[in-house]
Design an enzyme around this catalytic site. Structure first.
Site, PDB file in Angstrom:
ATOM      1  N   GLU A 103     -32.682  19.845  77.846  1.00 40.69           N
ATOM      2  CA  GLU A 103     -32.085  18.847  76.852  1.00 40.69           C
ATOM      3  C   GLU A 103     -31.389  17.880  77.753  1.00 40.69           C
ATOM      4  O   GLU A 103     -30.377  17.292  77.431  1.00 40.69           O
ATOM      5  CB  GLU A 103     -31.145  19.635  76.049  1.00 40.69           C
ATOM      6  CG  GLU A 103     -31.601  20.471  74.930  1.00 40.69           C
ATOM      7  CD  GLU A 103     -30.513  21.167  73.921  1.00 40.69           C
ATOM      8  OE1 GLU A 103     -29.387  20.832  74.013  1.00 40.69           O
ATOM      9  OE2 GLU A 103     -31.220  21.890  72.921  1.00 40.69           O
ATOM     10  N   GLU A 158     -36.975  26.165  71.965  1.00 39.29           N
ATOM     11  CA  GLU A 158     -35.801  26.589  71.065  1.00 39.29           C
ATOM     12  C   GLU A 158     -36.203  26.333  69.643  1.00 39.29           C
ATOM     13  O   GLU A 158     -36.108  25.043  69.188  1.00 39.29           O
ATOM     14  CB  GLU A 158     -34.346  25.985  71.706  1.00 39.29           C
ATOM     15  CG  GLU A 158     -33.934  26.276  72.936  1.00 39.29           C
ATOM     16  CD  GLU A 158     -32.641  25.684  73.211  1.00 39.29           C
ATOM     17  OE1 GLU A 158     -31.749  25.582  72.172  1.00 39.29           O
ATOM     18  OE2 GLU A 158     -32.413  25.497  74.412  1.00 39.29           O
TER      19      GLU A 158
END
Length: 512
Positions: free
Chosen positions: A173, A292
């Protein structure tokens, strides 16, 4: 009663079913590791300190690979802290989750546990506070056989043979301002490219996952993927996307249609991959790693749970985002699995985040029991039954309007098939009405119904019902009895309960 029709043809194949669609995620966060998979002194702990009761549930859940050790955690992680004698490992502050990391569980311990669980390790490297040299060093330590300082260090630490880790995430991320070492797309793209290049020189057999957007609402979404791929498309094998969904007050309909959002997200990333590949003259498959995904009540975390966490003392394994999942959440998880199957020509792997305690299908209590959350069941049953090929499924259904996604079908479905078996994965999004579904099997006739199960609100119709430490079996699948198959095997008729996820296994007519 509501109605829908589903049609399939055995020759209309989307893609083979990849076991890697059914991965999970263990981050050094909250109680995922400590008092989750690992708790020395627990009545079921093995000699290494891992909980056997949790391990049994992990085996039943049946994930294929597990991403480790993060997550936001990895962007401040010093991998060398996690190897060597446990008593000599340093205790560190984990600023990502405002916690104390003891490093009792590290690379060796987790790899040994993964072998017992029968899962592949998907290792992440720190591109937040670290970079090329440390990623290459961790890879050499893990995968080189012997004869170098790092590989011999691994051997001295008790692992003679290489770990042989194939899949590596290049950071986590990195588009997010919350991320330690947050970077622009240009900064990250250059770093990821050079890290990938060196890692391939160390071990040409690795598969590399470059970090895409944290979600499709990021202001940089799209431009981030494009820029990062322009740097890395000839060096990596997958690009990640992260996708979380939650029910917002007064909008159950949009929540139940979350799979429509995931379909569109995957489609947008796939389009960018294709456009960059054409512009670069690159003719190679780049998979989408949904590494995710889950239902996560982020609003509650950001508005309620985060303040005590980050304003309090530094604690080891604090309770953190231990969402308690209800029937509606389980139906949405089932529908997101349907989306992953439906998009299996582009999705190369996917990880339900996370495995234990932290927004997880498995919960445990320190020195206490472990149990299945409602979301456990659609994942476990899909992972066990989805085999062979994913077949294209044509749906004609009653529909409804949503605030987030417009008009959507009440029925969602995916179908897999082997020579012996056809499996239907089905969702009825209507919160108030059962639905009659006709399945046209003329293109894939069936011989008999092997089994049929459905998960829906228990007696009394409470869609908010959950499983918890003091009532561990309130929500679970039950036999779906309203299933009939025509004598010629070309039409099945089902009644799907309101707000339900169902799985129906049919013996294929071609089977002996």
């Amino acid at each position: 009663m509501l109605h829908a029709r589903l049609s399939i043809t055995r020759d209309d194949v989307v893609a083979p079913v990849s076991p890697r669609l059914f991965g999970s995620f263990v981050e050094h966060m909250g109680r995922s590791v400590y008092t989750g998979i690992y708790e020395p002194g627990h009545p079921t702990a093995d000699p290494a300190g891992f909980r056997e009761d949790v391990l049994e549930l992990v085996r039943e859940l049946n994930p294929s690979l597990i991403r480790y050790p993060g997550g936001n955690f990895v962007s401040g992680f010093r991998w060398e802290d996690s190897v060597g004698p446990i008593a000599d490992r340093p205790v560190r502050l984990d600023v990502a989750w405002h916690s104390v990391e003891t490093n009792e569980v590290g690379l060796h311990e987790f790899a040994d546990w993964a072998e017992k669980a029968g899962v592949e390790v998907m290792q992440a490297v720190n591109l937040g506070t670290r970079g090329i040299a440390d990623a290459a060093a961790l890879l050499e330590y893990s995968n080189h056989s012997a004869g170098t300082a790092l590989s011999d260090q691994r051997r001295a630490n008790g692992r003679n043979e290489p770990f042989g880790i194939r899949v590596w995430c290049l950071g986590n991320e990195m588009d997010g301002p919350w991320q330690i070492g947050h970077k622009t797309a240009e900064e990250y793209g250059r770093l990821a490219a050079e890290t990938a290049r060196v890692m391939r020189w160390v071990d040409p057999a690795v598969e590399l996952v470059v970090a895409g957007s944290s979600n499709d609402q990021m202001p940089t979404f799209g431009n981030w993927e494009r820029t990062v791929l322009e740097h890395t498309i000839d060096l990596v094998d997958h690009i990640s996307l992260h996708a979380y969904y939650e029910e917002t007050p007064g909008d159950l309909g949009s929540f139940l249609a979350s799979a429509v959002g995931l379909d569109r997200y995957i489609g947008a990333v796939a389009t960018i991959i294709d456009e960059v590949a054409v512009a670069a003259g690159v003719d190679r498959f780049i998979g989408i790693s949904v590494d995710e995904w889950n239902v996560w009540y982020q609003t509650r975390f950001n508005e309620v749970d985060k303040e005590p966490l980050f304003s309090g003392e530094w604690n080891t394994h604090p309770r953190l985002i231990e969402d308690e999942y209800n029937v509606s959440d389980a139906v949405v998880v089932g529908s997101l699995l349907i989306s992953l199957l439906r998009n299996s020509d582009r999705v190369s792997m996917a990880n339900l985040a996370q495995l234990v305690n932290v927004i997880a299908p498995i919960r445990s209590e320190p020195n206490g029991p472990a149990w299945r959350q409602s979301t456990f069941f659609p994942f476990a049953l899909t992972a066990a039954a989805a085999r062979g090929d994913v077949l294209a499924a044509t749906i004609h259904s009653d529909s409804y309007d949503t605030a987030a996604y417009g008009t959507v079908d009440l029925v969602d479905a995916a179908v897999t098939a082997t020579d012996d078996e056809i499996v239907l994965f089905l969702v009825n999004r209507s919160s108030s009405s059962a639905l009659t579904l006709e399945v046209d099997l003329a293109g894939a006739p069936a011989r008999s119904v092997l089994s049929a199960e459905s998960l829906f609100a228990p007696e009394g119709g409470d869609r908010f019902a959950t499983n918890a430490v003091d009532h561990q079996d309130t929500v679970h699948p039950v036999p779906l009895t309203a299933v009939t198959l025509a004598d010629d095997g070309e039409l099945a008729t089902l009644v799907l309960p309101a707000l339900s996820w169902s799985i129906v296994r049919l013996a294929a007519r071609s089977a002996a």
